[in-house]
Design a protein around this motif. Sequence first.
Motif, mmCIF file in Angstrom:
data_model
loop_
_atom_site.group_PDB
_atom_site.id
_atom_site.type_symbol
_atom_site.label_atom_id
_atom_site.label_comp_id
_atom_site.label_asym_id
_atom_site.label_seq_id
_atom_site.Cartn_x
_atom_site.Cartn_y
_atom_site.Cartn_z
ATOM 1 N N ARG A 4 50.861 2.600 -41.051
ATOM 2 C CA ARG A 4 50.601 3.778 -40.231
ATOM 3 C C ARG A 4 50.214 4.967 -41.091
ATOM 4 N NH1 ARG A 4 55.198 3.989 -35.583
ATOM 5 N NH2 ARG A 4 54.353 2.277 -34.379
ATOM 6 N N THR A 5 49.217 5.687 -40.601
ATOM 7 C CA THR A 5 48.827 6.918 -41.287
ATOM 8 C C THR A 5 49.648 8.051 -40.694
ATOM 9 O OG1 THR A 5 47.047 7.293 -39.714
ATOM 10 C CG2 THR A 5 46.473 6.150 -41.752
ATOM 11 N N PRO A 6 49.923 9.087 -41.497
ATOM 12 C CA PRO A 6 50.698 10.200 -40.955
ATOM 13 C C PRO A 6 49.903 10.888 -39.851
ATOM 14 C CG PRO A 6 49.946 10.670 -43.193
ATOM 15 C CD PRO A 6 49.551 9.270 -42.870
ATOM 16 N N PRO A 7 50.606 11.458 -38.866
ATOM 17 C CA PRO A 7 49.871 12.128 -37.795
ATOM 18 C C PRO A 7 49.094 13.322 -38.327
ATOM 19 C CG PRO A 7 52.215 12.569 -37.645
ATOM 20 C CD PRO A 7 52.020 11.570 -38.736
ATOM 21 N N GLU A 8 47.915 13.520 -37.753
ATOM 22 C CA GLU A 8 47.095 14.654 -38.175
ATOM 23 C C GLU A 8 47.729 15.948 -37.694
ATOM 24 O OE1 GLU A 8 42.928 15.132 -37.828
ATOM 25 O OE2 GLU A 8 42.600 12.987 -37.946
ATOM 26 N N ILE A 9 47.549 16.992 -38.480
ATOM 27 C CA ILE A 9 48.010 18.307 -38.074
ATOM 28 C C ILE A 9 46.946 18.881 -37.162
ATOM 29 C CG2 ILE A 9 48.603 20.630 -38.858
ATOM 30 C CD1 ILE A 9 49.513 19.309 -41.498
ATOM 31 N N GLN A 10 47.317 19.132 -35.921
ATOM 32 C CA GLN A 10 46.386 19.646 -34.933
ATOM 33 C C GLN A 10 46.004 21.085 -35.259
ATOM 34 O OE1 GLN A 10 44.991 17.729 -32.468
ATOM 35 N NE2 GLN A 10 46.067 16.128 -33.583
ATOM 36 N N SER A 11 44.883 21.496 -34.755
ATOM 37 C CA SER A 11 44.407 22.858 -34.951
ATOM 38 C C SER A 11 45.379 23.840 -34.302
ATOM 39 C CB SER A 11 43.026 23.021 -34.321
ATOM 40 O OG SER A 11 42.663 24.380 -34.296
ATOM 41 N N PRO A 12 45.685 24.935 -34.990
ATOM 42 C CA PRO A 12 46.578 25.942 -34.415
ATOM 43 C C PRO A 12 45.863 26.888 -33.450
ATOM 44 C CG PRO A 12 46.008 26.550 -36.646
ATOM 45 C CD PRO A 12 45.392 25.203 -36.396
ATOM 46 N N CYS A 13 44.602 26.626 -33.168
ATOM 47 C CA CYS A 13 43.807 27.486 -32.296
ATOM 48 C C CYS A 13 44.455 27.607 -30.916
ATOM 49 C CB CYS A 13 42.398 26.927 -32.148
ATOM 50 S SG CYS A 13 41.331 27.949 -31.101
ATOM 51 N N ILE A 14 44.552 28.864 -30.421
ATOM 52 C CA ILE A 14 45.063 29.090 -29.078
ATOM 53 C C ILE A 14 43.967 29.673 -28.179
ATOM 54 C CG2 ILE A 14 47.445 29.325 -29.844
ATOM 55 C CD1 ILE A 14 47.076 32.402 -29.419
ATOM 56 N N LYS A 15 42.737 29.565 -28.638
ATOM 57 C CA LYS A 15 41.555 30.027 -27.900
ATOM 58 C C LYS A 15 41.590 31.533 -27.632
ATOM 59 C CE LYS A 15 40.343 25.568 -26.308
ATOM 60 N NZ LYS A 15 40.458 24.967 -27.577
ATOM 61 N N LEU A 16 42.104 32.272 -28.614
ATOM 62 C CA LEU A 16 42.078 33.733 -28.601
ATOM 63 C C LEU A 16 41.437 34.132 -29.928
ATOM 64 C CD1 LEU A 16 42.943 36.491 -27.426
ATOM 65 C CD2 LEU A 16 45.079 36.211 -28.662
ATOM 66 N N CYS A 17 40.134 33.952 -30.003
ATOM 67 C CA CYS A 17 39.406 34.108 -31.259
ATOM 68 C C CYS A 17 38.908 35.540 -31.429
ATOM 69 C CB CYS A 17 38.251 33.124 -31.315
ATOM 70 S SG CYS A 17 38.792 31.418 -31.108
ATOM 71 N N VAL A 18 39.741 36.357 -32.052
ATOM 72 C CA VAL A 18 39.407 37.748 -32.349
ATOM 73 C C VAL A 18 39.776 37.977 -33.809
ATOM 74 C CG1 VAL A 18 39.882 40.162 -31.807
ATOM 75 C CG2 VAL A 18 39.903 38.454 -29.988
ATOM 76 N N MET A 19 38.771 38.294 -34.622
ATOM 77 C CA MET A 19 39.029 38.503 -36.042
ATOM 78 C C MET A 19 39.465 39.944 -36.286
ATOM 79 S SD MET A 19 38.518 35.469 -36.925
ATOM 80 C CE MET A 19 38.683 35.462 -38.681
ATOM 81 N N GLU A 20 40.579 40.111 -36.966
ATOM 82 C CA GLU A 20 41.078 41.431 -37.341
ATOM 83 C C GLU A 20 40.290 41.863 -38.560
ATOM 84 O OE1 GLU A 20 42.918 44.675 -38.710
ATOM 85 O OE2 GLU A 20 43.191 42.902 -39.926
#
Length: 79
Positions: A4-20
Amino acid sequence: MSNRTPPEIQSPCIKLCVMEPDSGFCMGCGRTRDEIASWISLTPSERETVTATLEQRLANLTRNKRRKGGRRNRLAKAG
């Protein structure tokens, strides 16, 4: 022994894409533009390294952002 391969780390994106603009971090997930763009090609170890910094980045963003009064404050200054 398991193949078994380790589970992939999912994207932390919360669909609030605003760059500071001052820090260059996304206000939603805390990643930089480069980290967002390269996420799919990062190794699980690299993703883990980025993910480990996100909580602190976001805490710093919210702590350092001071509201400047918005529209009401601008109107009061103009009048």
